[in-house]
Design an enzyme around this catalytic site. Structure first.
Site, PDB file in Angstrom:
ATOM      1  N   GLY A  13       0.829  -1.235   0.028  1.00  0.00           N
ATOM      2  CA  GLY A  13       0.057  -0.046   0.002  1.00  0.00           C
ATOM      3  C   GLY A  13       0.787   1.158   0.078  1.00  0.00           C
ATOM      4  N   GLY A  14       2.084   1.123  -0.834  1.00  0.00           N
ATOM      5  CA  GLY A  14       2.937   2.240  -0.891  1.00  0.00           C
ATOM      6  C   GLY A  14       2.437   3.561  -1.714  1.00  0.00           C
ATOM      7  N   SER A  16      -0.077   5.678  -1.514  1.00  0.00           N
ATOM      8  CA  SER A  16      -0.645   6.715  -0.998  1.00  0.00           C
ATOM      9  C   SER A  16      -0.585   6.845   0.483  1.00  0.00           C
ATOM     10  CB  SER A  16      -2.286   6.073  -0.924  1.00  0.00           C
ATOM     11  OG  SER A  16      -3.127   7.139  -0.591  1.00  0.00           O
ATOM     12  N   GLY A  17      -0.641   7.945   1.121  1.00  0.00           N
ATOM     13  CA  GLY A  17      -0.802   8.138   2.363  1.00  0.00           C
ATOM     14  C   GLY A  17       0.400   7.744   3.069  1.00  0.00           C
ATOM     15  N   ILE A  18       0.388   7.275   4.235  1.00  0.00           N
ATOM     16  CA  ILE A  18       1.600   6.661   5.222  1.00  0.00           C
ATOM     17  C   ILE A  18       2.400   5.778   4.487  1.00  0.00           C
ATOM     18  CG2 ILE A  18       2.254   5.566   7.359  1.00  0.00           C
ATOM     19  CD1 ILE A  18      -0.862   6.255   8.551  1.00  0.00           C
ATOM     20  N   SER A 135      -3.404   0.386  14.888  1.00  0.00           N
ATOM     21  CA  SER A 135      -3.727   1.764  14.879  1.00  0.00           C
ATOM     22  C   SER A 135      -3.964   1.738  16.556  1.00  0.00           C
ATOM     23  CB  SER A 135      -5.445   1.809  14.382  1.00  0.00           C
ATOM     24  OG  SER A 135      -6.086   2.874  14.950  1.00  0.00           O
ATOM     25  N   TYR A 148     -12.967  -2.786  12.460  1.00  0.00           N
ATOM     26  CA  TYR A 148     -11.595  -2.178  12.028  1.00  0.00           C
ATOM     27  C   TYR A 148     -10.714  -2.421  13.401  1.00  0.00           C
ATOM     28  CZ  TYR A 148      -8.128   1.046  10.971  1.00  0.00           C
ATOM     29  OH  TYR A 148      -6.673   1.763  10.561  1.00  0.00           O
TER      30      TYR A 148
HETATM   31  P1  NAD Z   1      -4.464   5.410   2.601  1.00  0.00           P
HETATM   32  O1  NAD Z   1      -5.957   4.957   1.779  1.00  0.00           O
HETATM   33  O2  NAD Z   1      -3.988   6.542   1.835  1.00  0.00           O
HETATM   34  O3  NAD Z   1      -3.291   4.034   2.106  1.00  0.00           O
HETATM   35  C1  NAD Z   1      -3.690   2.799   2.331  1.00  0.00           C
HETATM   36  C2  NAD Z   1      -2.799   1.968   1.228  1.00  0.00           C
HETATM   37  O4  NAD Z   1      -3.453   0.779   1.166  1.00  0.00           O
HETATM   38  C3  NAD Z   1      -3.259   2.459  -0.288  1.00  0.00           C
HETATM   39  O5  NAD Z   1      -1.897   2.562  -1.232  1.00  0.00           O
HETATM   40  C4  NAD Z   1      -4.187   1.352  -0.808  1.00  0.00           C
HETATM   41  O6  NAD Z   1      -4.075   0.947  -2.027  1.00  0.00           O
HETATM   42  C5  NAD Z   1      -3.690   0.033  -0.255  1.00  0.00           C
HETATM   43  N1  NAD Z   1      -4.285  -1.044   0.186  1.00  0.00           N
HETATM   44  C6  NAD Z   1      -5.588  -1.121   0.603  1.00  0.00           C
HETATM   45  N2  NAD Z   1      -6.273  -2.205   0.330  1.00  0.00           N
HETATM   46  C7  NAD Z   1      -5.124  -3.021  -0.483  1.00  0.00           C
HETATM   47  C8  NAD Z   1      -5.105  -4.442  -0.721  1.00  0.00           C
HETATM   48  N3  NAD Z   1      -6.240  -5.047  -0.781  1.00  0.00           N
HETATM   49  N4  NAD Z   1      -3.844  -4.741  -1.332  1.00  0.00           N
HETATM   50  C9  NAD Z   1      -2.932  -3.713  -1.532  1.00  0.00           C
HETATM   51  N5  NAD Z   1      -2.796  -2.642  -1.076  1.00  0.00           N
HETATM   52  C10 NAD Z   1      -4.078  -2.257  -0.630  1.00  0.00           C
HETATM   53  O7  NAD Z   1      -4.636   5.518   3.820  1.00  0.00           O
HETATM   54  P2  NAD Z   1      -3.413   5.435   5.152  1.00  0.00           P
HETATM   55  O8  NAD Z   1      -4.047   6.157   6.169  1.00  0.00           O
HETATM   56  O9  NAD Z   1      -2.128   5.842   4.683  1.00  0.00           O
HETATM   57  O10 NAD Z   1      -3.560   3.934   5.747  1.00  0.00           O
HETATM   58  C11 NAD Z   1      -2.082   3.241   5.704  1.00  0.00           C
HETATM   59  C12 NAD Z   1      -2.490   2.554   7.005  1.00  0.00           C
HETATM   60  O11 NAD Z   1      -2.413   3.262   7.914  1.00  0.00           O
HETATM   61  C13 NAD Z   1      -3.481   1.359   7.009  1.00  0.00           C
HETATM   62  O12 NAD Z   1      -3.320   0.171   7.460  1.00  0.00           O
HETATM   63  C14 NAD Z   1      -4.520   2.070   8.136  1.00  0.00           C
HETATM   64  O13 NAD Z   1      -5.504   1.283   8.540  1.00  0.00           O
HETATM   65  C15 NAD Z   1      -3.617   2.708   8.969  1.00  0.00           C
HETATM   66  N6  NAD Z   1      -4.093   3.762   9.838  1.00  0.00           N
HETATM   67  C16 NAD Z   1      -4.246   5.185   9.356  1.00  0.00           C
HETATM   68  C17 NAD Z   1      -4.542   6.003  10.156  1.00  0.00           C
HETATM   69  C18 NAD Z   1      -5.265   7.556   9.558  1.00  0.00           C
HETATM   70  O14 NAD Z   1      -5.707   8.155  10.516  1.00  0.00           O
HETATM   71  N7  NAD Z   1      -4.814   7.783   8.558  1.00  0.00           N
HETATM   72  C19 NAD Z   1      -4.712   5.836  11.383  1.00  0.00           C
HETATM   73  C20 NAD Z   1      -4.184   4.684  12.149  1.00  0.00           C
HETATM   74  C21 NAD Z   1      -4.087   3.626  11.285  1.00  0.00           C
END
Ligand code: NAD
Length: 248
Positions: A13-14, A16-18, A135, A148
């Site tokens: 999941g690289g 987007s986002g984190i 999380s 979740y």
């Molecule tokens: P995001 O939606 O920007 O990124 C999520 C990434 O996961 C994306 O690249 C997406 O394509 C990928 N993904 C989702 N389902 C997938 C699959 N089946 N196969 C491969 N890739 C897949 O969101 P984010 O906030 O950057 O999330 C990253 C992680 O951080 C997640 O595990 C999320 O639960 C966790 N998280 C986020 C927050 C927040 O507030 N944003 C808080 C706590 C935990």
């Protein structure tokens, strides 16, 4: 800055986002980075922007994880850093949880995370670092997040057992528990904007530091746990939530 010179790092999941911010950080710290995601177009675009390798792999499809492992093995050999980051969030109140939403979150956040590690295990180097993105909700009872939160609690349990079992290979396994981070994940929930803003305000008010964090702040912790600077840390959970883990 953490020294990741010549380390091979895979980030699920690289695109987007984190995950995206962490790919940037690990690369800047010297690592050879591979990012994955479900959408070929998004993975390609992100990989080009970051100057890293992009491979399409849906973590809910075990055959696609197998293909990913084979491609990484053929091109890079062994892996030093495995950042199990891919995740989805579909909040719903108790009584409104559907089988579809249960399977979607559990298959991605828990089953996908477990089989990412299981399948990468043969090509993890001695002293590799595995980082599971969990999380703060894993340890809370925040309304509307039951499935979740359970998926992330299950992930943290798996982190601890794998840290014990993989210690003989000197492989370290840790979890990061973020609080609210400013990423596209919230826009994917499908909530009307007004409701989304209300949820964001509620989350923010619960954070003692009174803000969402940026992905780049989590990426710094990822780089630390990925590097040999954290060489004696395994089986741990790192909260990064502006204090929300102690205030609610
Ligand atoms: P995001 O939606 O920007 O990124 C999520 C990434 O996961 C994306 O690249 C997406 O394509 C990928 N993904 C989702 N389902 C997938 C699959 N089946 N196969 C491969 N890739 C897949 O969101 P984010 O906030 O950057 O999330 C990253 C992680 O951080 C997640 O595990 C999320 O639960 C966790 N998280 C986020 C927050 C927040 O507030 N944003 C808080 C706590 C935990």
């Amino acid at each position: 800055m953490s020294n990741l010179e010549n380390k091979v790092a895979v980030i699920t999941g690289g695109n987007s986002g984190i995950g995206y911010a962490s790919a940037k950080e690990l690369k800047e710290n010297g690592a050879h980075v591979i990012i994955t995601g479900r959408s070929s177009e998004k993975v390609k675009k992100a990989a080009a922007e970051l100057g890293v390798k992009g491979i399409v792999a849906d973590v809910t499809k075990l055959s696609q994880i197998d293909n990913l492992v084979n491609q990484v093995k053929n091109e890079f050999g062994k892996v030093d850093v495995l950042f199990v980051n891919a995740g989805v969030f579909t909040p719903a109140p108790i009584g409104n949880n559907t089988e579809e939403s249960f399977d979607y979150q559990m298959d991605t956040n828990f089953k996908g995370a477990v089989f990412t590690l299981e399948k990468f295990l043969p090509i993890l180097n001695e002293s590799a670092s595995v980082i599971n993105l969990s999380s703060v909700l894993a340890n809370k009872g925040v309304a509307n997040t039951a499935i979740y939160s359970a998926s992330k609690a299950a992930m943290n349990s798996y982190t601890k057992t794998s840290a014990t079992e993989l210690a003989p290979r000197k492989i370290r396994v840790n979890s990061i528990n973020p609080g609210p981070i400013n990423t596209p994940i919230y826009g994917k929930i499908g909530m009307p904007e007004e409701q989304l803003n209300e949820m964001a305000t509620t989350f923010q008010n619960r954070v003692p530091l009174k803000r969402f964090a940026e992905s780049s702040e989590v990426a710094k912790l990822v780089a630390f746990l990925a590097s040999d600077d954290s060489s004696f840390i395994t089986g741990s959970e790192y909260n990064i939530g502006g204090g929300i883990n102690v205030s609610i």
